[in-house]
Design a protein around this motif. Structure first.
Motif, PDB file in Angstrom:
ATOM      1  N   THR A 171      -4.768  -8.994  -7.214  1.00 30.16           N
ATOM      2  CA  THR A 171      -5.416  -7.775  -6.729  1.00 30.16           C
ATOM      3  C   THR A 171      -5.641  -6.759  -7.819  1.00 30.16           C
ATOM      4  N   SER A 221      -1.659  -2.379   5.093  1.00 33.59           N
ATOM      5  CA  SER A 221      -0.662  -3.031   4.243  1.00 33.59           C
ATOM      6  C   SER A 221      -0.437  -4.455   4.726  1.00 33.59           C
ATOM      7  N   GLY A 281     -10.003  -5.459   4.934  1.00 32.70           N
ATOM      8  CA  GLY A 281      -9.322  -4.712   3.900  1.00 32.70           C
ATOM      9  C   GLY A 281     -10.136  -4.808   2.615  1.00 32.70           C
ATOM     10  N   ARG A 282     -10.133  -3.736   1.824  1.00 31.14           N
ATOM     11  CA  ARG A 282     -10.940  -3.734   0.605  1.00 31.14           C
ATOM     12  C   ARG A 282     -10.589  -4.919  -0.295  1.00 31.14           C
ATOM     13  N   VAL A 283      -9.302  -5.246  -0.376  1.00 30.29           N
ATOM     14  CA  VAL A 283      -8.881  -6.335  -1.251  1.00 30.29           C
ATOM     15  C   VAL A 283      -9.470  -7.678  -0.807  1.00 30.29           C
ATOM     16  N   GLN A 331      -0.960  -3.034  -0.724  1.00 30.17           N
ATOM     17  CA  GLN A 331      -1.593  -1.981   0.057  1.00 30.17           C
ATOM     18  C   GLN A 331      -3.073  -1.942  -0.267  1.00 30.17           C
ATOM     19  N   THR A 332      -3.877  -1.608   0.735  1.00 28.02           N
ATOM     20  CA  THR A 332      -5.309  -1.474   0.532  1.00 28.02           C
ATOM     21  C   THR A 332      -5.830  -0.512   1.591  1.00 28.02           C
ATOM     22  N   GLU A 333      -7.122  -0.468   1.790  1.00 24.81           N
ATOM     23  CA  GLU A 333      -7.713   0.375   2.826  1.00 24.81           C
ATOM     24  C   GLU A 333      -8.818  -0.393   3.520  1.00 24.81           C
TER      25      GLU A 333
END
Length: 415
Positions: free
Chosen positions: A396, A370, A347-349, A268-270
Motif C-alpha cells: 500500500t 480500516s 476503499g481507496r487502497v 487504514q484507507t478511506e
C-alpha cells in the motif's frame, strides 16, 4: 458406531433427506440426525449442511457413501442370517436394519475370539475381562438368533452360522477401517494445514490478492511445516468460519464481531466512488443520482457503509430499490462500473490498482475505513498474520511513492 446408525446414515446420504429417512424407517428425525452427526464425528468430515431449512449433502458425502456400500451389502447378508430377507419384505428388513444395536467394536471382538480360538486368550489380548467379553458374545448370538461358537474343552470353535457371521463381520470391519484410515489421513493433513480466509479481492492486481500471493511465496521459501490453503468469502462468513475453526486467519474489512479473537489492524484507507471512465459528473450526489449502483453486499463493512452513504446522498431518487444491486463478487462490481455504466464504492487502497479502468472520485466527506487480520491461538496463524501485515504495509505504500515520483517529474518538466 452401531450398524443401525451406519444403515440410517447411508440412506440419508442417498436420499438427501432426514425427514424422508425418518418416515421410511419409522424413526424420529432426531434419531436420524444423530446417526449422520455421529458418522461425521467418527470420520472427522462434514457430510451435510442446512441451507434454507433443507438438508444438503456435500461433495465429500459421495466418497463416504461409496465406502459405506460394502457395509450395507454385508448388513443385508447379516439380515439373511438373522431371518430378515431384504428382498421378500423390504419394509420389515429396513425397520430391522435401522435398529441393529450391534457395535462395530463388538464384531471386531467376535473376530478376535474366532482368530484366537479362545475367549480367554482373546480377552487377554483385548485387555478385557473374560465375563465382559462372554456377555457381549452372548448378546450377539441372541440378536442373530444363532449359536456362533461351540464351547469346547480346548476353546471356542465357530459353528456353521458362526463362519457365515465371520465373513460378514470381516467385510464390515475392513470397509469401516478403510473409511476410518482415510479420515485419519485427512485429520493429519488438516492439522498441518493453515487455512486462511479473506474478503473477496477485486482481481489479481488487488492488494488482498498480492498480500496472499506474497504470503504463500514467502511461507514456502521458509519451508514451513504447515501447508497453506486459501479461500475467499464475505465478512460474515469469515467470522463464522473463524468461530467454528474452519479457518485460522481472516482478512476482513471491518473490526465488527472480532472481540473474541486475536486481531490487528492491517491498514487504514478511506472510501471513494468508482465511476465509469467516460462519466462526466463531478459530484458524488450527481453520480449516485444519475447511475445505477452496484456495491459490495451490506453483510460486509464496506457494503454497509456504502449503502448508508448512497441513500443519504439521493433520498428522493426514483426507482431507489430497483437499481441498487448488492453483490458478493467484487470482480463483477468492477466490471459493471468499467463496462456497463454503474457506480460503486471501494476503499481507496482497492481502487488505485484499477485506476486505469474506472474513474476514482473523492467523497465530499471523509469516510475512514480500516482492514483487519484476525487469527486463532495457533502460532502458525500468528506468524502468517505478521507476514500479511508486513506485506500490506509494503504494497500500500507503493502507490503513494509512485504518486510522489510522478509529481516530482511534473515539477522538473515545468522547470
Amino acid at each position: 458406531m452401531h450398524l443401525g446408525a451406519l444403515f440410517i446414515a447411508s440412506h440419508v446420504l442417498t436420499s438427501g433427506s432426514v425427514r424422508e429417512t425418518a418416515r421410511r424407517f419409522q424413526l424420529s428425525p432426531s434419531t436420524v440426525s444423530t446417526a449422520i452427526h455421529n458418522l461425521e464425528i467418527e470420520l472427522a468430515i462434514k457430510l451435510t449442511e442446512r441451507t434454507s431449512g433443507e438438508l444438503v449433502t456435500l461433495l465429500a458425502s459421495d466418497r463416504v457413501l461409496e465406502g459405506l456400500e460394502p457395509i450395507t451389502a454385508a448388513i443385508a447378508e447379516f439380515g439373511q442370517l438373522s431371518g430378515q430377507d431384504s428382498v421378500a419384505a423390504a419394509d420389515v428388513y429396513e425397520a430391522w436394519a435401522s435398529r441393529i444395536p450391534v457395535k462395530i467394536v463388538t464384531m471386531e471382538r467376535f473376530l478376535e475370539v474366532a482368530d484366537q480360538g479362545s475367549i480367554n486368550r482373546a480377552a487377554r489380548r483385548l485387555r478385557l475381562g473374560q465375563p465382559q467379553l462372554s456377555l457381549q458374545l452372548a448378546n450377539l448370538e441372541k440378536f442373530s438368533g444363532h449359536r456362533l461358537f461351540e464351547r469346547q474343552a480346548q476353546g471356542s470353535v465357530l459353528t456353521e452360522e458362526g463362519r457365515r457371521a465371520y465373513q460378514i463381520f470381516m467385510a464390515i470391519s475392513q470397509a469401516w477401517n478403510e473409511l476410518k484410515s482415510s479420515a485419519d489421513e485427512r485429520y493429519q493433513r488438516n492439522a498441518r494445514s493453515l487455512r486462511i480466509g479473506s474478503i473477496i479481492p477485486t482481481g489479481s492486481e488487488s492488494w488482498v490478492a498480492r498480500c496472499l500471493g506474497s504470503l504463500v511465496s514467502e511461507w514456502n521459501l521458509r519451508r514451513n511445516n504447515n501447508a497453506i490453503s486459501l479461500v475467499s468469502m464475505t465478512a460474515d462468513d469469515l467470522r463464522e468460519a473463524l468461530k467454528s475453526g474452519r479457518i485460522d486467519v481472516a482478512i476482513l474489512d471491518s473490526v465488527f464481531g472480532l472481540e473474541s479473537f486475536r486481531h490487528r489492524e492491517l491498514l487504514q484507507t478511506e472510501m471513494v466512488v468508482i465511476a465509469p471512465p467516460d462519466s462526466t459528473e463531478t459530484s458524488v450526489a450527481d453520480l449516485v443520482a444519475g447511475h445505477a449502483i452496484c456495491m459490495p453486499s451490506p453483510r460486509t463493512g464496506l457494503g454497509h457503509a456504502a449503502m448508508a452513504f448512497s441513500y443519504g446522498r439521493a433520498p428522493n431518487r426514483r426507482l431507489r430499490n430497483q437499481d441498487i444491486t448488492a453483490a458478493d463478487s467484487l470482480p463483477v462490481i468492477v466490471d459493471l462500473v468499467a463496462n456497463h455504466g454503474y457506480v460503486s464504492f471501494l476503499g481507496r487502497v482497492s481502487a488505485l490498482p484499477i485506476a486505469d479502468r474506472v474513474r476514482i472520485v473523492d467523497l465530499d466527506v471523509h469516510l475512514p475505513m480500516s482492514y483487519h487480520v484476525a487469527f486463532n491461538h495457533r502460532k502458525a496463524a500468528a506468524d502468517a498474520s505478521t507476514v500479511i501485515i508486513e506485506t500490506a504495509a509494503r504494497i500500500t505504500s507503493e502507490p503513494v511513492a509512485q504518486t510522489a515520483r510522478q509529481a516530482a517529474g511534473t515539477r522538473e518538466t515545468a522547470a
